[in-house]
Enzyme design. Sequence first.
Site, short mmCIF file in Angstrom:
data_model
loop_
_atom_site.label_atom_id
_atom_site.label_comp_id
_atom_site.label_asym_id
_atom_site.label_seq_id
_atom_site.Cartn_x
_atom_site.Cartn_y
_atom_site.Cartn_z
CE LYS A 137 16.62 76.82 63.11
NZ LYS A 137 16.48 78.03 63.42
CG ASP A 177 17.06 79.32 60.36
OD1 ASP A 177 17.15 79.97 61.27
OD2 ASP A 177 18.36 79.03 60.07
P1 NDP Z 1 18.51 84.08 54.76
O1 NDP Z 1 18.55 82.63 54.02
O2 NDP Z 1 17.37 85.02 54.23
O3 NDP Z 1 19.87 85.01 54.41
C1 NDP Z 1 21.22 84.29 54.99
C2 NDP Z 1 22.11 85.19 54.42
O4 NDP Z 1 23.30 84.67 55.08
C3 NDP Z 1 22.63 85.21 53.04
O5 NDP Z 1 23.13 86.49 52.74
C4 NDP Z 1 23.64 84.10 52.96
O6 NDP Z 1 24.50 84.42 51.72
C5 NDP Z 1 24.51 84.26 54.15
N1 NDP Z 1 25.11 83.04 54.57
C6 NDP Z 1 24.19 81.94 54.69
N2 NDP Z 1 25.39 80.89 55.04
C7 NDP Z 1 26.32 81.49 54.85
C8 NDP Z 1 27.79 80.87 55.12
N3 NDP Z 1 27.95 79.69 55.47
N4 NDP Z 1 28.68 81.82 54.75
C9 NDP Z 1 28.63 83.21 54.42
N5 NDP Z 1 27.34 83.62 54.38
C10 NDP Z 1 26.23 82.85 54.45
O7 NDP Z 1 18.53 83.83 56.11
P2 NDP Z 1 18.04 84.63 57.37
O8 NDP Z 1 18.36 86.03 57.05
O9 NDP Z 1 16.47 84.18 57.97
O10 NDP Z 1 18.98 84.18 58.58
C11 NDP Z 1 20.18 84.52 58.90
C12 NDP Z 1 20.64 84.17 60.33
O11 NDP Z 1 19.63 84.39 61.30
C13 NDP Z 1 20.71 82.92 60.55
O12 NDP Z 1 21.86 82.30 61.45
C14 NDP Z 1 19.28 82.34 61.14
O13 NDP Z 1 19.56 81.17 61.78
C15 NDP Z 1 19.30 83.51 61.98
N6 NDP Z 1 17.87 83.72 62.22
C16 NDP Z 1 16.97 83.86 61.55
C17 NDP Z 1 15.64 84.12 62.02
C18 NDP Z 1 14.43 84.42 61.01
O14 NDP Z 1 13.24 84.72 61.34
N7 NDP Z 1 14.82 84.25 59.75
C19 NDP Z 1 15.40 84.09 63.22
C20 NDP Z 1 16.30 84.36 64.21
C21 NDP Z 1 17.64 84.00 63.92
P3 NDP Z 1 24.19 83.52 50.45
O15 NDP Z 1 23.09 83.86 49.88
O16 NDP Z 1 25.53 83.73 49.31
O17 NDP Z 1 24.09 82.30 51.16
O1 2IT Z 2 16.15 80.77 64.85
C1 2IT Z 2 15.01 81.38 64.67
O2 2IT Z 2 14.45 81.74 65.84
C2 2IT Z 2 14.20 81.37 63.51
N1 2IT Z 2 14.68 81.01 62.68
C3 2IT Z 2 12.76 81.41 63.68
C4 2IT Z 2 11.67 80.49 64.25
C5 2IT Z 2 10.39 80.67 64.05
O3 2IT Z 2 9.47 79.66 64.47
O4 2IT Z 2 9.82 81.66 63.97
#
Ligand code: NDP
Ligand code: 2IT
Length: 457
Positions: A137, A177
């Site tokens: 990461k 992420d």
């Molecule tokens: P994005 O940046 O696309 O979206 C994040 C969302 O979560 C936004 O709505 C953001 O609001 C909100 N958010 C982030 N931090 C906070 C916080 N501290 N408090 C409240 N709201 C918060 O990220 P993703 O959708 O990609 O990721 C979301 C989650 O999924 C994370 O935990 C990530 O690690 C996990 N994840 C993502 C993967 C991927 O492929 N993208 C894969 C597996 C897991 P705001 O815009 O106001 O900050």
């Molecule tokens: O938390 C996760 O698994 C991710 N943000 C996706 C990582 C990836 O390599 O696609």
Amino acid sequence: MTFTLQLPASSVSHYVQQFFDRLIAKNPGENEFHQAVKEVVETLVPCLERHPEFISNMILERLTEPDRIFQFRVTWQDDKGAIQVNKGYRVEFNNAIGPYKGGLRFHPTVNLGILKFLGFEQILKNSLTTVPMGGAKGGTDFDPKGKSDWEVMRFCQGFMKELYRHIGQNIDVPAGDIGVGGREIGYLFGEYKKLTHSWEGVLTGKGLAWGGSLIRPEATGYGATYFAEEMLNTRGDSLKGKICAVSGSGNVAQYTIEKVNQLGGKVITLSDSNGTILDKDGIQGDKWAFIMDLKNNRRGRIQEYADKFKCEYFEGMRPWFVKCDVAFPSATQNEINKEDAQMLVDHGCFVVSEGANMPSTPDAVEIFIKNKVLYGPGKAANAGGVATSGLEMAQNACFSNWTSAEVDTRLHNIMKNIHKTCVETAKEYGDPGNYVLGANIGGFLKVATSMLDQGLV
Ligand code: NDP
Ligand code: 2IT
């Protein structure tokens, strides 16, 4: 925050307790890392009892010490010409089963403890996918919010100027992420190409025209929804007609909504760091398209949805007070605390599928398990994203592009397989229905065995 292990009385428990005390002493202040390791090692006791060789070969100690960590300075210039300085990191945690693989997080709260928790989770998550990928990461405390495209581009170029020397298609393959989506991956990829004079699948989540995979943007949300459906199937039930609460409104939340709608459920909440919207009629059709434009193009606040569609908005609140059947936490770590978990259970929620990484605190997890909630922990439920990154790497390696139906079918099968591994492992190790134990032991066994095979490295 301090963490106490909850272990049965045995000599292995005693060893795990001592191991955990040492881990805290050696990694002071890294609370999220302590929390992630605690959740895993607590459930490993029955596995270590069967495999004393993991103890004598110090597998826990080796698995919780990253192979290496890079930390660097990123210097860039904002639109006013002022010089800005941020911290950049990459934690290469473990490559026993494949090249380092895991996302990059751009968020002002990013620190080493958070990236170590995410990297550690990623090792076991990637193992569960059955695609050969190790765990890593990275990220930065740079905040993309409110920055122009030019500023984001200059930052990404500065970040890659340091990162490029550590990564490669067979070495370490970053992805997105929080705060890193298609736009950022594009700028990072462009700079990598420039610096190395090489076009290779060094990042995933790329644009479709330049090596990306169909369904990668959708994969995490789709996967978390498939996982919920699998859990419901174990009780002869499905998502059809279910009321769902989703948090966040980014990549994972957006495609969770789309798939829940396709499977006949109804999503009534979304949130961002400012507040939560509650739309009891469900978020679908034009309303979903509005969210996609709001969050991916205009980069606005979720409150605009409530203004536009005249629904309720709760400033500063998370969604967990609503009455729902299924919860999809899809924002960030520790977004469901004990009180939230109790509210969810009291209001009838009986399925939790974690799109986010470690969104539930340890005492929230305890409440879910005590109340027989179908609780799918992040490392299982959200593994569809990185699994599809693995499929993107496979397509890049053989210079081909699969159709969206082909990638989606593979993703669906991977999620079914992860679910099966969790269920069968939990049963085998004496705690049927405990997806936390199933995911942790299921993911751990393959990595631990591979580390033994490879000797002292
Ligand atoms: P994005 O940046 O696309 O979206 C994040 C969302 O979560 C936004 O709505 C953001 O609001 C909100 N958010 C982030 N931090 C906070 C916080 N501290 N408090 C409240 N709201 C918060 O990220 P993703 O959708 O990609 O990721 C979301 C989650 O999924 C994370 O935990 C990530 O690690 C996990 N994840 C993502 C993967 C991927 O492929 N993208 C894969 C597996 C897991 P705001 O815009 O106001 O900050
Ligand atoms: O938390 C996760 O698994 C991710 N943000 C996706 C990582 C990836 O390599 O696609």
